[in-house]
Design an enzyme around this catalytic site. Sequence first.
Site, PDB file in Angstrom:
ATOM      1  N   LYS A  59      21.902  15.486  76.805  1.00 55.93           N
ATOM      2  CA  LYS A  59      22.458  16.410  75.598  1.00 55.93           C
ATOM      3  C   LYS A  59      22.602  16.019  74.405  1.00 55.93           C
ATOM      4  O   LYS A  59      23.143  14.615  74.266  1.00 55.93           O
ATOM      5  CB  LYS A  59      23.817  17.050  76.475  1.00 55.93           C
ATOM      6  N   LYS A  71      27.045  13.627  69.322  1.00 56.12           N
ATOM      7  CA  LYS A  71      27.221  12.769  68.078  1.00 56.12           C
ATOM      8  C   LYS A  71      27.404  11.350  68.865  1.00 56.12           C
ATOM      9  O   LYS A  71      26.601  10.481  67.986  1.00 56.12           O
ATOM     10  CB  LYS A  71      28.450  13.380  67.503  1.00 56.12           C
ATOM     11  N   LYS A 119      33.625  10.195  80.449  1.00 57.49           N
ATOM     12  CA  LYS A 119      34.326   9.637  79.310  1.00 57.49           C
ATOM     13  C   LYS A 119      35.067   8.427  80.210  1.00 57.49           C
ATOM     14  O   LYS A 119      35.140   7.280  79.435  1.00 57.49           O
ATOM     15  CB  LYS A 119      35.158  10.633  78.770  1.00 57.49           C
TER      16      LYS A 119
HETATM   17  P1  TYM Z   1      32.910  19.697  71.126  1.00 56.84           P
HETATM   18  O1  TYM Z   1      33.582  19.354  69.770  1.00 56.84           O
HETATM   19  O2  TYM Z   1      32.226  18.547  72.067  1.00 56.84           O
HETATM   20  O3  TYM Z   1      31.775  20.632  71.110  1.00 56.84           O
HETATM   21  C1  TYM Z   1      31.857  21.890  70.241  1.00 56.84           C
HETATM   22  C2  TYM Z   1      31.021  23.017  70.966  1.00 56.84           C
HETATM   23  O4  TYM Z   1      29.479  22.736  70.803  1.00 56.84           O
HETATM   24  C3  TYM Z   1      29.121  22.695  72.127  1.00 56.84           C
HETATM   25  N1  TYM Z   1      28.085  21.859  72.280  1.00 56.84           N
HETATM   26  C4  TYM Z   1      26.694  21.961  72.848  1.00 56.84           C
HETATM   27  N2  TYM Z   1      26.121  23.359  72.943  1.00 56.84           N
HETATM   28  C5  TYM Z   1      24.948  23.074  73.395  1.00 56.84           C
HETATM   29  N3  TYM Z   1      24.256  21.850  73.425  1.00 56.84           N
HETATM   30  C6  TYM Z   1      24.697  20.794  73.095  1.00 56.84           C
HETATM   31  N4  TYM Z   1      23.902  19.548  72.874  1.00 56.84           N
HETATM   32  C7  TYM Z   1      26.064  20.718  72.685  1.00 56.84           C
HETATM   33  N5  TYM Z   1      26.893  19.801  72.345  1.00 56.84           N
HETATM   34  C8  TYM Z   1      27.803  20.651  71.952  1.00 56.84           C
HETATM   35  C9  TYM Z   1      30.349  22.477  73.074  1.00 56.84           C
HETATM   36  O5  TYM Z   1      29.954  23.168  74.111  1.00 56.84           O
HETATM   37  C10 TYM Z   1      31.404  23.307  72.425  1.00 56.84           C
HETATM   38  O6  TYM Z   1      31.429  24.635  72.640  1.00 56.84           O
HETATM   39  N6  TYM Z   1      36.553  20.553  74.492  1.00 56.84           N
HETATM   40  C11 TYM Z   1      35.692  21.010  73.671  1.00 56.84           C
HETATM   41  C12 TYM Z   1      36.797  21.467  72.309  1.00 56.84           C
HETATM   42  C13 TYM Z   1      37.695  22.563  72.635  1.00 56.84           C
HETATM   43  C14 TYM Z   1      37.495  23.803  73.015  1.00 56.84           C
HETATM   44  C15 TYM Z   1      38.992  24.449  72.917  1.00 56.84           C
HETATM   45  C16 TYM Z   1      36.386  24.698  73.147  1.00 56.84           C
HETATM   46  C17 TYM Z   1      39.074  22.156  72.665  1.00 56.84           C
HETATM   47  N7  TYM Z   1      39.626  23.204  73.143  1.00 56.84           N
HETATM   48  C18 TYM Z   1      39.091  25.506  73.358  1.00 56.84           C
HETATM   49  C19 TYM Z   1      36.752  26.132  73.533  1.00 56.84           C
HETATM   50  C20 TYM Z   1      38.342  26.530  73.621  1.00 56.84           C
HETATM   51  C21 TYM Z   1      34.674  19.906  73.037  1.00 56.84           C
HETATM   52  O7  TYM Z   1      35.045  18.832  73.161  1.00 56.84           O
HETATM   53  O8  TYM Z   1      33.602  20.537  72.400  1.00 56.84           O
END
Ligand code: TYM
Length: 328
Positions: free
Chosen positions: A192, A195, A112
């Site tokens: 991957k 969005k 990022k």
């Molecule tokens: P985020 O918002 O990017 O994504 C939410 C969840 O979706 C999963 N994910 C995927 N899994 C499989 N294939 C993909 N292409 C894919 N894209 C997204 C992510 O692994 C995630 O589980 N940092 C985290 C948010 C967060 C969080 C937390 C998660 C903040 N605090 C505490 C767990 C516990 C994030 O940016 O997820």
Amino acid sequence: MKKRLFSGIQPSGELHIGNYLGAIQNWTRYLDDYECIYSIVDYHSLTIPYDHQAMPERILNLAMMLLACGLTPERCVLFRQSDVLEHTALSWILSCMTTINYLERMIQYKEKAEQHGAPNIGLFSYPILQSADILLYRAGTVPVGEDQLQHLELSRDVARKFNLRVESDYFPEPQALLTPARRVLGLDGKQKMSKSLGNHIALADDEATITQKMKRAVTDTRRMRRSDPGEPNDCNVFSWHGFFSSEAEREDIAPRCRSAEIGCMDCKKILIQNMNAQLEPIRERYAEWASKPAEVEEILHEGARKARTIAQETLREVHALLGLQHQY
Ligand code: TYM
């Protein structure tokens, strides 16, 4: 007493099938077995440029979609991170137990920082806030996709350091819970699904939109002509069949792809049908929730109230362990 589970998702756009298959499906699977707490982590979204005017609607739409997936207030706590200020308070405390070296190793930070240039401190310390999210509820289980494993490793390290410092086992070491779709690739079949890359199928996409998007879904790249034999194991579209189609259908398609009896378009048509059958009920429930935004806001408020009760207790105990005073 049920064990506690926590996870979060950023309100950074449409919920897509990568989020759904990689994480949200597990969020729904464990509703009965765990005490589940889920957060729309809006503070995390401040780490990269975003449209502040669109943010309230993004949060509300995401809440509606999560409710449509089955994360209803009778079954779990759903809240907005910025409604519970204890997340940032604990984050500060944990940042005093995290080395800069460790944060510098975070892959998502590096990616990022490269994408957005001149990274801010929030982007750098993001995994500490994520650790605070989890540890504030002393959750031992965290359903996420593969891209979050490194952050979870850090949260275990932080928990361990805190425990060592105060000579207790106060925080559990959070463990990831993965689905078989731990890393769903996008329509490009390479990166991957995300969005920000625009290579996604949204959960809210209707059949016509899915059909349109699927036209550009990359299959086995060696299959140039209809008559070329294909290899399902090298085909991203076939891997999606693993998430939406029955075993019998996959066993039927695979040999017919290898013998070129079935073309990529035919294979995609079956997938679209099955995908649509699974997503249609979610879309319908989403439309219902979308018709009552005030109720959804109320659910988030009530969720925050419940989350805050736990968060304040944790912070009180953390302060006491650290030798600090706590007045509320
Ligand atoms: P985020 O918002 O990017 O994504 C939410 C969840 O979706 C999963 N994910 C995927 N899994 C499989 N294939 C993909 N292409 C894919 N894209 C997204 C992510 O692994 C995630 O589980 N940092 C985290 C948010 C967060 C969080 C937390 C998660 C903040 N605090 C505490 C767990 C516990 C994030 O940016 O997820």
